[in-house]
Design a protein around this motif. Structure first.
Motif, mmCIF file in Angstrom:
data_model
loop_
_atom_site.group_PDB
_atom_site.id
_atom_site.type_symbol
_atom_site.label_atom_id
_atom_site.label_comp_id
_atom_site.label_asym_id
_atom_site.label_seq_id
_atom_site.Cartn_x
_atom_site.Cartn_y
_atom_site.Cartn_z
ATOM 1 N N SER A 293 21.993 -3.167 6.637
ATOM 2 C CA SER A 293 20.542 -3.225 6.358
ATOM 3 C C SER A 293 20.238 -4.541 5.659
ATOM 4 O O SER A 293 21.146 -5.264 5.250
ATOM 5 N N ALA A 294 18.944 -4.767 5.429
ATOM 6 C CA ALA A 294 18.524 -5.905 4.611
ATOM 7 C C ALA A 294 18.865 -5.603 3.155
ATOM 8 O O ALA A 294 19.029 -4.442 2.775
ATOM 9 N N MET A 295 18.974 -6.654 2.323
ATOM 10 C CA MET A 295 19.198 -6.425 0.885
ATOM 11 C C MET A 295 18.043 -5.591 0.335
ATOM 12 O O MET A 295 16.899 -5.738 0.777
ATOM 13 N N ILE B 149 13.986 -6.199 0.230
ATOM 14 C CA ILE B 149 13.562 -7.253 1.162
ATOM 15 C C ILE B 149 12.600 -6.711 2.237
ATOM 16 O O ILE B 149 11.571 -7.330 2.535
ATOM 17 N N THR B 150 12.917 -5.544 2.810
ATOM 18 C CA THR B 150 12.028 -5.046 3.874
ATOM 19 C C THR B 150 10.643 -4.720 3.300
ATOM 20 O O THR B 150 9.618 -5.013 3.932
ATOM 21 N N ASN B 151 10.606 -4.172 2.090
ATOM 22 C CA ASN B 151 9.297 -3.916 1.460
ATOM 23 C C ASN B 151 8.533 -5.224 1.245
ATOM 24 O O ASN B 151 7.312 -5.290 1.458
ATOM 25 N N GLY C 24 21.131 -4.170 11.480
ATOM 26 C CA GLY C 24 20.572 -2.844 11.754
ATOM 27 C C GLY C 24 19.067 -2.936 11.928
ATOM 28 O O GLY C 24 18.490 -4.022 11.947
ATOM 29 N N PHE C 25 18.428 -1.775 12.109
ATOM 30 C CA PHE C 25 16.967 -1.601 12.020
ATOM 31 C C PHE C 25 16.167 -1.882 13.284
ATOM 32 O O PHE C 25 15.089 -1.373 13.458
ATOM 33 N N TYR C 26 16.684 -2.715 14.200
ATOM 34 C CA TYR C 26 15.850 -3.033 15.363
ATOM 35 C C TYR C 26 16.699 -3.291 16.603
ATOM 36 O O TYR C 26 17.895 -3.544 16.516
ATOM 37 N N GLY D 170 15.830 2.627 9.617
ATOM 38 C CA GLY D 170 16.387 2.691 10.968
ATOM 39 C C GLY D 170 17.798 2.142 11.155
ATOM 40 O O GLY D 170 18.378 2.287 12.240
ATOM 41 N N SER D 171 18.390 1.550 10.111
ATOM 42 C CA SER D 171 19.747 1.007 10.300
ATOM 43 C C SER D 171 20.779 2.104 10.533
ATOM 44 O O SER D 171 21.798 1.870 11.181
ATOM 45 N N ASP D 172 20.534 3.302 9.988
ATOM 46 C CA ASP D 172 21.462 4.418 10.254
ATOM 47 C C ASP D 172 21.485 4.690 11.763
ATOM 48 O O ASP D 172 22.541 4.897 12.364
ATOM 49 N N TYR D 173 20.286 4.719 12.338
ATOM 50 C CA TYR D 173 20.164 4.968 13.781
ATOM 51 C C TYR D 173 20.832 3.844 14.564
ATOM 52 O O TYR D 173 21.581 4.090 15.527
HETATM 53 N N1 ASP Z 1 15.819 -2.418 6.044
HETATM 54 C C1 ASP Z 1 15.157 -1.367 6.785
HETATM 55 C C2 ASP Z 1 14.275 -0.544 5.857
HETATM 56 O O1 ASP Z 1 14.238 -0.803 4.652
HETATM 57 C C3 ASP Z 1 16.111 -0.505 7.549
HETATM 58 C C4 ASP Z 1 17.096 0.271 6.707
HETATM 59 O O2 ASP Z 1 17.243 0.024 5.514
HETATM 60 O O3 ASP Z 1 17.740 1.164 7.266
HETATM 61 O O4 ASP Z 1 13.603 0.339 6.314
#
Ligand code: ASP
Ligand code: ADP
Ligand code: MG
Length: 447
Positions: A37-39, A42-44, A183-185, A199-202
């Motif tokens: 995943s992103a740190m 970061i995604t927020n 992950g994530f996309y 979504g990184s789990d997926y």
């Molecule tokens: N970085 C993405 C999120 O924060 C995906 C993930 O963490 O799984 O949603």
């Protein structure tokens, strides 16, 4: 033996965390593929750029770059830093281009919010190289993760991804290289399409499916799948073993530890999954697989999904008009809205949807004109998902559960029982959901 290992935001959230993760990877035997995943945060931050476009994009790029460079500087020697900077500067250039691209493009948010994973993976891969392990940072583009679907809610194209990864990832494994994949996309028509938050789990499950892994490990910040969200129930305990079905129901109905769609790609290939704590790698975690181990308690785990609404559609003798029921569902499906539960009576059909989807559902239903007599909405309800062994076949279980809910002084708004073998779901007012979970947890949970 191929293990796919996924590390979440907090697990790669700082230099120290990334170093810990690198050790976990190195200490894992056999061939391994990593998805990250992103740190954390970061995604927020990226969602913030889309929702409140800043006037000073240069300062945004600088903030984004600094967060990653600070971690890299803490970890890398001079040579590694120099090598890293070459890749980093290229990716930063693409980042700048992405955030400055057309905000009216339907996939703009996917493009921007998927940027974080490109940088965390780069740091991890260079760190492994510094430690003497051959590794390469791949993006969903270069790894071949293919996606289909609408903005912000993509699904993987499993067959296309398997084809892509056979060409692009498998050869690396046979050469002893550890691929670190974003992950994530995935990629739809050449551009990023995200799989929904978390979504990184997926992604990791999709990668495990695509390369026929022997094991999927989801490394996070808790000891495993627990009897309830440990942030709500302080004495929640870790579950040793679960079935795919149990984990899938709980994830779908709110257990944030796994993205709702993680189970299916591994279940169909019988790939066992473990949920483990990257901060305590000595813990064995939770094993999720085909087998069933009976517990002692009535319930195994309870999850909740908040911010839902019940929309009740009334029309005379709707039960005798299947074509109207079909049109109602069809209208809602036109906007790809998820219906979490449905219940019907002679003249009503009640549906559970997200609060945020209510306006769009009503707009669609209004297109059905006078066929519909009335629409009522009850906002701010929560769904409680109870999972346990043989919930449906054991006599009196439902009675026990609702007796406990009554003890909490809570009114049940809607019930869904019998749709799944392992779960019993019901809806309560959002303000009362914590009380309900606390009572159920204290009375009926036990391994
Ligand atoms: N970085 C993405 C999120 O924060 C995906 C993930 O963490 O799984 O949603
Ligand atoms: P990651 O960044 O590793 O993907 P998440 O924050 O997405 O981590 O998921 C882990 C979090 O899920 C835990 O910190 C915990 O608060 C929450 N959670 C919710 N329900 C459960 C559950 N049943 N078992 C374990 N954790 C849960
Ligand atoms: Mg997550």
């Amino acid at each position: 033996m191929i293990t796919v290992m996924k590390f979440g935001g907090t697990s790669v959230g700082s230099a120290e965390a990334i170093e810990r993760v690198a050790n976990i990877i190195i200490n894992t035997k056999g061939e391994k593929v990593v998805v990250a995943s992103a740190m954390s945060g970061i995604t927020n931050f990226l969602v913030g750029i889309v929702e409140n476009p800043p006037s000073d994009m240069d300062s945004i790029v600088e903030q984004f770059a600094n967060k990653h460079l600070m971690a890299a500087e803490e970890m890398f020697d001079d040579n590694t830093m120099a090598e890293f900077r070459k890749d980093f500067d290229l990716r930063l250039k693409s980042f700048r281009k992405a955030i400055m691209s057309d905000p009216n493009d339907a996939y703009y948010q996917d493009l921007v919010t998927s940027q974080g994973e490109r940088f965390s993976t780069l740091i991890l891969s260079h760190y492994l190289r510094m430690l003497g392990h051959d590794s390469v940072a791949l993006t969903a583009e270069t790894a071949g993760i293919a996606a289909v679907g609408l903005p912000l809610s993509g699904s993987a194209d499993l067959q296309a991804t398997a084809n892509g990864m056979t060409m692009k990832v498998r050869p690396l494994l046979s050469r002893g290289i550890i691929p670190i994949i974003t992950g994530f996309y995935g990629i739809k028509d050449g551009a990023p399409l995200t799989f929904g938050r978390g979504g990184s789990d997926y992604s990791a499950a999709v990668v495990a499916n695509a390369i026929d892994a022997d094991m999927l490990e989801i490394w996070t910040d808790v000891d495993g799948f627990m009897t309830s969200d440990p942030r709500i129930i302080k004495d929640a305990i870790k579950i040793d073993e679960m079935t795919f079905g149990e984990a899938a129901e709980l994830a779908y109905f709110g257990a944030k530890v796994l993205h709702p769609r993680t189970i299916e790609p591994v279940r169909i290939k019988h790939i066992p999954l473990k949920v483990r704590n990257s901060f305590r790698p000595e813990e064995p975690g939770t094993l999720i697989h085909n087998l069933r181990k009976k517990g002692n308690g009535l319930l195994k785990s309870v999850a909740t999904k908040n911010d839902l609404a019940i929309i009740t559609v009334s029309s005379a003798e709707i039960a005798y008009r299947p074509e109207l029921v079909a049109s109602i569902i069809g209208k809602i499906a036109e906007n790809s809205i998820i219906i979490y539960s449905i219940s019907t009576s002679l003249s009503t059909i009640a549906m559970l949807v997200s609060n945020s989807d209510v306006m769009s559902v009503i707009k669609k239903l209004n297109e059905l004109g006078s066929d519909i007599e009335r629409i009522d909405v009850k906002n701010n309800v929560s769904l409680v998902c109870c999972v346990g062994d043989d919930l449906l076949s054991k006599c009196g279980v439902t009675g026990d559960i609702f007796t406990a809910v009554k003890e909490a002084g809570v009114n049940v708004e809607m019930i869904s029982e019998g749709a799944s073998e392992v779960s019993l779901n019901f809806v309560v007012p959002m303000g009362m959901v914590m009380d309900v979970v606390a009572v159920l947890h204290s009375k009926y949970i036990g391994e």
